[in-house]
Design an enzyme around this catalytic site. Structure first.
Site, PDB file in Angstrom:
ATOM      1  CB  THR A  33      -0.927   0.020   1.228  1.00 48.37           C
ATOM      2  OG1 THR A  33      -1.784  -1.125   1.177  1.00 48.37           O
ATOM      3  CG2 THR A  33      -1.772   1.285   1.257  1.00 48.37           C
ATOM      4  CB  THR A  82      -0.629  -7.985   4.648  1.00 50.78           C
ATOM      5  OG1 THR A  82      -0.683  -6.633   5.092  1.00 50.78           O
ATOM      6  CG2 THR A  82      -1.411  -8.869   5.613  1.00 50.78           C
TER       7      THR A  82
END
Length: 616
Positions: free
Chosen positions: A504, A575
């Site tokens: 991100t 992640t």
């Protein structure tokens, strides 16, 4: 009325202390001009490290980073190849050292001409016409009659130099064929009667007294070490008994045995009537005295103590940065005011011998201070941000055309070397001005033109006035399979699917104009293996942290354009898993391989994104 005597003096005088009078001890101090012989100079340079460093260091520093040619790439390659063939850097360094040592040295520009006494015709040198470079000192090259014509380029210099060969053969050489290094500038040849007409003084001439004082101090301190502890023994009737040979023999035998027993047992055996005393020399403060002399040497040589002695700065809050900056400024002055004028004809000859005849070709001396990776990255970021600011958002109102900024930015990045291989990539793919506009750009320009907007440029977008909206920017992991394979090997039972592994860059709940965000510099981003990598837990997520300056800069640019961020700082991460049964992260070895990220993906923020999370 008595006589009034008026006395006028132009200096401070004290009859009480005798200062300023003919009885002042300082009045006997005066300067006299003495010359060091070649034998003295050679002996000092060959046998003492301080004179050698004083001669070598400035010359070495002036040449070690050399220079950067400013020209087209083929021209730079041709010139640098010619410099390498002739060993220009090595010859200039040798001549600079010998010029500083002897007060005079020169590099002879060899073109194969039959008569070296004639001026060098640089404009007649053709490709490969520069044959060789030879270094000569004033010991072989003597100056002739001094040129006194004020209209001559060589005023104050010898009209000709004479080279004396091994067999006594003498060859006249015109000064235009020589790159002259004259050491320290002489005050005046006629007053000082400089025996080396046309040359300067050795740099050791004014520094050797300071060097000798420092060397003498160091030698005396070394001798004092051997006298640091003295044993004193007092004997009854010692002097009266020295006339007896038997007595002297027994004394020597007696104290030889005493010293032996002391060395073995740590005990000195003496007669009751003998007295023993040990005196130690006070060595405290000798280091300060020696360093004071070294500082005088450094001042005389105009070289910082840290550079002269090769040591780190000492003292509280002492970095030596200011000293080294001043020294580097001095070396730069030497390069620009001494080396560059002396090498002017040689440089022109090198360009013509390399078949480069462009008057715009020039060079800059490379900076002596080397930037760290962090400083280089910061300069890269500052340069890129400045380019974006100048170009603006592509509305057609930019101060400088985007194509011009692109070309200038490429030149800057190539010169700085922050993107290795950029020039080759430009040759392969072309620069911005050479690329055809995309279909979207053509459509945007057509729409703008249809609305009667003037000054339509190639890079205008029709959506400049798009309504602000939330923003989520990410890059998918291209080599996700490698990371999943690593995770499974570390004990993760499940991970996010390969299509869901991403980084991100922005998550702005605050609406922002996407068009102000602009576009990334690289569509695909490769992060080299290694570097700082950590495993952390963010809420329920187990993530891989890594360092990526490009992502951090991009995130900062988006924040500057109005995007919000819910956390105190931005940390690039991937992640890996939300599985609560994931292994203890303290036992997980972070992924150390290459990370390849795809292009930036823009989307609006989805508040319920966790509902769609699944693992495999």
């Amino acid at each position: 009325m008595g006589n009034i005597i008026t006395m006028a003096r132009d200096s401070l005088t004290s009859l009480v202390s005798r200062m300023g009078t003919d009885r002042d001890k300082a009045a006997t101090t005066f300067y006299s001009h003495t010359y060091l012989t070649d034998e003295q100079l050679i002996a000092a340079y060959s046998t003492s490290w301080l004179p050698r460093k004083i001669v070598d260091i400035p010359a070495l520093d002036a040449c070690r980073k050399w220079r950067d040619w400013q020209a087209k790439k083929p021209q730079i390659e041709a010139i640098e190849e010619e410099e390498k063939r002739l060993n220009v850097k090595g010859k200039i360094l040798e001549a600079a050292k010998k010029g500083r040592l002897f007060g005079g040295a020169a590099v002879y520009i060899g073109t194969g001409d039959a008569n070296p006494a004639e001026p060098l015709q640089v404009d007649k040198i053709t490709k490969g016409g520069l044959k060789y470079l030879n270094v000569m000192t004033r010991r072989q090259l003597s100056g002739g009659e001094t040129e006194r014509n004020p209209e001559s380029d060589w005023y104050g210099k010898p009209k000709l130099y004479t080279l004396t060969g091994a067999n006594g053969q003498q060859i006249a050489i015109h000064p235009s064929r020589l790159v002259l290094f004259t050491g320290a500038m002489p005050a005046d040849d006629e007053i000082t009667n400089n025996p080396w007409q046309g040359w300067g003084d050795s740099v050791l001439q004014s520094t050797l007294d300071a060097v000798k004082n420092a060397d003498s101090t160091a030698g005396n301190i070394a001798s004092l070490i051997f006298e640091a502890k003295i044993d004193i023994i007092r004997l009854p009737n010692f002097m009266a008994s020295l006339g007896n040979e038997e007595y002297k023999r027994k004394i020597l035998e007696r104290y030889t045995l005493a010293n032996t027993s002391k060395g073995i047992n740590g005990t000195l055996l003496l007669d009751k009537e003998e007295e023993y005393e040990s005196k130690s020399a006070q060595l405290a403060g000798l280091t300060d005295i020696l360093m004071a002399f070294m500082q005088i040497v450094a001042g005389a040589a105009d070289i910082p103590v840290t550079r002269l002695l090769g040591q780190s700065p000492a003292g509280m809050n002492s970095t030596g940065t200011s000293d080294m900056k001043n020294y580097h400024d001095r070396i730069q002055s030497m390069q620009e005011l001494e080396f560059q004028p002396a090498m002017a004809r040689l440089d022109e000859a090198i360009e013509r011998s390399a078949d480069v005849r462009d008057p715009d070709v020039h060079y800059r001396w490379s900076p002596l201070e080397q930037m760290s990776e962090k400083e280089r990255a910061e300069i890269f970021k500052t340069t890129a941000d400045a380019a974006r600011t100048i170009v603006g958002s592509g509305t057609g109102q930019e101060i400088i055309p985007r194509e011009a900024v692109s070309d200038a930015l490429v030149n800057r990045l190539v010169e700085d070397g922050v993107l290795p291989g950029l020039d080759a990539a430009i040759e392969t793919y072309g620069n911005l001005s050479e690329q055809e506009p995309s279909e979207e750009e053509i459509a945007a320009a057509a729409a703008t033109q249809a609305s009667n907007t003037n000054n339509v440029t190639r890079m205008q977008r029709a959506a400049n006035d798009a309504a602000p909206r939330t923003l989520y920017v990410s890059r998918k992991v291209v080599n996700a399979a490698d990371i999943i394979r690593w995770a499974k090997g570390q004990g993760f039972k499940t991970t996010l699917p390969a299509d869901d592994l991403h980084v991100t860059i922005a998550y702005s709940r605050t609406p922002v104009d996407w068009m102000k965000i602009g576009e990334a510099w690289q569509s695909e981003l490769k992060l080299a293996a290694g570097g700082p990598r950590l495993m952390e837990q963010f809420g329920e997520a187990r993530v891989l942290l890594f360092k990526a300056s490009e992502l951090e800069w991009r995130h900062e640019a988006m924040e500057s354009a109005g995007a919000s961020w819910d956390h105190e700082e931005y940390q690039p991460h991937i992640t890996i898993s939300y599985d609560p049964e994931s292994p203890d992260l303290a036992d997980v070895e972070p992924y150390q391989g290459e990370i390849i990220l795809g292009p930036e993906l823009f989307a609006e923020v989805e508040e319920d994104w966790q509902a769609g999370v699944s693992e495999e």
